[in-house]
Design a protein around this motif. Structure first.
Motif, PDB file in Angstrom:
ATOM      1  N   VAL A   7       0.847  -1.186   0.000  1.00 37.13           N
ATOM      2  CA  VAL A   7       0.000   0.000   0.000  1.00 37.13           C
ATOM      3  C   VAL A   7       0.886   1.241   0.000  1.00 37.13           C
ATOM      4  O   VAL A   7       1.783   1.382   0.842  1.00 37.13           O
ATOM      5  CB  VAL A   7      -0.926   0.037   1.238  1.00 37.13           C
ATOM      6  N   GLN A   8       0.647   2.123  -0.963  1.00 36.88           N
ATOM      7  CA  GLN A   8       1.420   3.360  -1.052  1.00 36.88           C
ATOM      8  C   GLN A   8       1.273   4.171   0.232  1.00 36.88           C
ATOM      9  O   GLN A   8       0.174   4.402   0.721  1.00 36.88           O
ATOM     10  CB  GLN A   8       0.933   4.189  -2.241  1.00 36.88           C
ATOM     11  N   GLY A   9       2.403   4.566   0.788  1.00 39.48           N
ATOM     12  CA  GLY A   9       2.400   5.311   2.034  1.00 39.48           C
ATOM     13  C   GLY A   9       2.457   4.430   3.262  1.00 39.48           C
ATOM     14  O   GLY A   9       2.581   4.921   4.385  1.00 39.48           O
ATOM     15  N   MET A  10       2.372   3.096   3.056  1.00 38.86           N
ATOM     16  CA  MET A  10       2.424   2.144   4.173  1.00 38.86           C
ATOM     17  C   MET A  10       3.477   1.074   3.882  1.00 38.86           C
ATOM     18  O   MET A  10       3.316  -0.096   4.215  1.00 38.86           O
ATOM     19  CB  MET A  10       1.049   1.512   4.398  1.00 38.86           C
ATOM     20  N   GLU A  11       4.559   1.495   3.259  1.00 41.65           N
ATOM     21  CA  GLU A  11       5.586   0.542   2.854  1.00 41.65           C
ATOM     22  C   GLU A  11       6.316  -0.104   4.025  1.00 41.65           C
ATOM     23  O   GLU A  11       7.053  -1.074   3.835  1.00 41.65           O
ATOM     24  CB  GLU A  11       6.602   1.217   1.921  1.00 41.65           C
ATOM     25  N   HIS A  12       6.125   0.449   5.220  1.00 39.26           N
ATOM     26  CA  HIS A  12       6.760  -0.161   6.391  1.00 39.26           C
ATOM     27  C   HIS A  12       6.100  -1.492   6.751  1.00 39.26           C
ATOM     28  O   HIS A  12       6.672  -2.285   7.505  1.00 39.26           O
ATOM     29  CB  HIS A  12       6.675   0.777   7.600  1.00 39.26           C
ATOM     30  N   LEU A  13       4.902  -1.739   6.209  1.00 38.43           N
ATOM     31  CA  LEU A  13       4.196  -2.985   6.489  1.00 38.43           C
ATOM     32  C   LEU A  13       4.660  -4.089   5.548  1.00 38.43           C
ATOM     33  O   LEU A  13       4.802  -3.874   4.338  1.00 38.43           O
ATOM     34  CB  LEU A  13       2.683  -2.796   6.334  1.00 38.43           C
ATOM     35  N   HIS A  14       4.885  -5.266   6.108  1.00 36.63           N
ATOM     36  CA  HIS A  14       5.223  -6.438   5.306  1.00 36.63           C
ATOM     37  C   HIS A  14       4.014  -6.799   4.444  1.00 36.63           C
ATOM     38  O   HIS A  14       2.867  -6.570   4.828  1.00 36.63           O
ATOM     39  CB  HIS A  14       5.571  -7.599   6.238  1.00 36.63           C
ATOM     40  N   GLY A  15       4.280  -7.371   3.269  1.00 42.35           N
ATOM     41  CA  GLY A  15       3.191  -7.755   2.378  1.00 42.35           C
ATOM     42  C   GLY A  15       2.202  -8.698   3.041  1.00 42.35           C
ATOM     43  O   GLY A  15       0.992  -8.623   2.800  1.00 42.35           O
ATOM     44  N   LEU A  59      -9.263  -5.677  -0.468  1.00 44.69           N
ATOM     45  CA  LEU A  59      -8.114  -4.772  -0.402  1.00 44.69           C
ATOM     46  C   LEU A  59      -8.221  -3.668  -1.454  1.00 44.69           C
ATOM     47  O   LEU A  59      -7.910  -2.506  -1.181  1.00 44.69           O
ATOM     48  CB  LEU A  59      -6.812  -5.556  -0.610  1.00 44.69           C
ATOM     49  N   LYS A  60      -8.688  -4.032  -2.631  1.00 43.64           N
ATOM     50  CA  LYS A  60      -8.855  -3.032  -3.700  1.00 43.64           C
ATOM     51  C   LYS A  60      -9.901  -2.004  -3.313  1.00 43.64           C
ATOM     52  O   LYS A  60      -9.728  -0.801  -3.560  1.00 43.64           O
ATOM     53  CB  LYS A  60      -9.246  -3.725  -5.011  1.00 43.64           C
ATOM     54  N   ASN A  61     -10.990  -2.453  -2.701  1.00 47.04           N
ATOM     55  CA  ASN A  61     -12.040  -1.531  -2.279  1.00 47.04           C
ATOM     56  C   ASN A  61     -11.554  -0.601  -1.172  1.00 47.04           C
ATOM     57  O   ASN A  61     -11.931   0.574  -1.119  1.00 47.04           O
ATOM     58  CB  ASN A  61     -13.263  -2.307  -1.793  1.00 47.04           C
ATOM     59  N   LYS A  62     -10.721  -1.125  -0.294  1.00 43.84           N
ATOM     60  CA  LYS A  62     -10.257  -0.351   0.861  1.00 43.84           C
ATOM     61  C   LYS A  62      -9.193   0.681   0.479  1.00 43.84           C
ATOM     62  O   LYS A  62      -9.229   1.828   0.925  1.00 43.84           O
ATOM     63  CB  LYS A  62      -9.699  -1.289   1.933  1.00 43.84           C
ATOM     64  N   PHE A  63      -8.249   0.265  -0.374  1.00 39.15           N
ATOM     65  CA  PHE A  63      -7.098   1.129  -0.661  1.00 39.15           C
ATOM     66  C   PHE A  63      -7.108   1.748  -2.060  1.00 39.15           C
ATOM     67  O   PHE A  63      -6.311   2.656  -2.342  1.00 39.15           O
ATOM     68  CB  PHE A  63      -5.789   0.349  -0.459  1.00 39.15           C
ATOM     69  N   GLY A  64      -7.977   1.270  -2.939  1.00 36.20           N
ATOM     70  CA  GLY A  64      -8.077   1.855  -4.273  1.00 36.20           C
ATOM     71  C   GLY A  64      -6.767   1.830  -5.031  1.00 36.20           C
ATOM     72  O   GLY A  64      -6.058   0.819  -5.053  1.00 36.20           O
ATOM     73  N   ASN A  65      -6.402   2.964  -5.632  1.00 35.82           N
ATOM     74  CA  ASN A  65      -5.202   3.043  -6.454  1.00 35.82           C
ATOM     75  C   ASN A  65      -3.905   2.977  -5.649  1.00 35.82           C
ATOM     76  O   ASN A  65      -2.817   2.879  -6.228  1.00 35.82           O
ATOM     77  CB  ASN A  65      -5.218   4.342  -7.279  1.00 35.82           C
ATOM     78  N   LYS A  66      -4.020   3.058  -4.326  1.00 35.27           N
ATOM     79  CA  LYS A  66      -2.817   2.970  -3.488  1.00 35.27           C
ATOM     80  C   LYS A  66      -2.314   1.524  -3.364  1.00 35.27           C
ATOM     81  O   LYS A  66      -1.182   1.302  -2.939  1.00 35.27           O
ATOM     82  CB  LYS A  66      -3.103   3.539  -2.091  1.00 35.27           C
ATOM     83  N   LEU A  67      -3.161   0.572  -3.720  1.00 37.20           N
ATOM     84  CA  LEU A  67      -2.760  -0.832  -3.653  1.00 37.20           C
ATOM     85  C   LEU A  67      -1.977  -1.196  -4.906  1.00 37.20           C
ATOM     86  O   LEU A  67      -2.404  -0.924  -6.020  1.00 37.20           O
ATOM     87  CB  LEU A  67      -4.008  -1.724  -3.536  1.00 37.20           C
ATOM     88  N   TYR A  68      -0.820  -1.807  -4.711  1.00 40.62           N
ATOM     89  CA  TYR A  68      -0.001  -2.222  -5.846  1.00 40.62           C
ATOM     90  C   TYR A  68       0.743  -3.514  -5.478  1.00 40.62           C
ATOM     91  O   TYR A  68       0.750  -3.933  -4.319  1.00 40.62           O
ATOM     92  CB  TYR A  68       0.979  -1.133  -6.259  1.00 40.62           C
TER      93      TYR A  68
END
Length: 204
Positions: free
Chosen positions: A115-123, A140-149
């Protein structure tokens, strides 16, 4: 959780403590891998992952190898233990080499959700957020939208340890699906494990 670089608690079946004068100074935990193809190979043996190993800084030499060796003797017999050394943190698994684990090369390539902006979290921590949902990816897509990659997970050094009698160990090695390779070498990079948790002495 706060001392280990992964910053998350894995599934745990067995957890052992290292004590110095009744005070906890280290932990080593083992758990059943949540999803692992090796379970369909080692069908006659329990499979555990050594998933956390943390001790305080400035411990005497060989403390870590002594601790790991002691915990292995307390696991069910027979069983197979797998563990990994994270190449993204410049870990080579020297502790596993010191305790006679078998080295089988690098883990397979794998993609993680980030998640963009939450890179400190492990996948795995990101995916854990969707636990219990019918369609976890869509949640996850609904929750984070375009920030999910998606990002390729760093490959890890893969080690095995076999617990059992001589004939049992021989059979475990026979069905091991990986080629045994020479131990990797290099310079380890230490991560910050200076966090000092509140600890409690032994109760009994």
């Amino acid at each position: 959780m706060k001392k280990h670089y992964a910053k998350r608690i894995p599934p745990i079946d067995f957890c052992f403590g290292l004590y110095d004068k009744e005070i906890l100074v280290g932990i080593c935990s083992y758990g059943t891998p949540v999803s692992h193809p090796l379970r369909s190979i080692f069908t006659d043996y329990k499979l555990y992952e050594l998933n956390r190993l943390v001790i305080n800084e400035n411990m005497p030499k060989n403390t870590l190898s002594y601790f790991v060796s002691s915990t292995l003797k307390k696991l069910p017999n027979p069983c197979v233990v797998i563990s990994y050394a994270d190449t993204s943190h410049n870990h080579h698994g020297f502790i596993y080499q010191a305790t006679n684990f078998v080295y089988t090369g690098l883990s397979a390539k794998f993609m993680d959700y980030m998640v963009q902006g939450m890179e400190h979290l492990h996948g795995a921590s990101v995916f854990d957020m969707s636990r219990g949902q019918k369609n976890r990816v869509q949640w996850l897509k609904n929750k984070f939208g375009n920030k999910l990659y998606m990002k390729e997970r760093p490959r890890k050094h893969r080690y095995f340890y076999f617990i059992g009698g001589k004939r049992t160990k021989k059979n475990m090695l026979k069905i091991l699906p990986y080629e045994i390779q020479p131990y990797p070498k290099g310079e380890n990079k230490r991560y910050d494990a200076s966090y000092q948790p509140t600890t409690q002495g032994k109760l009994f």
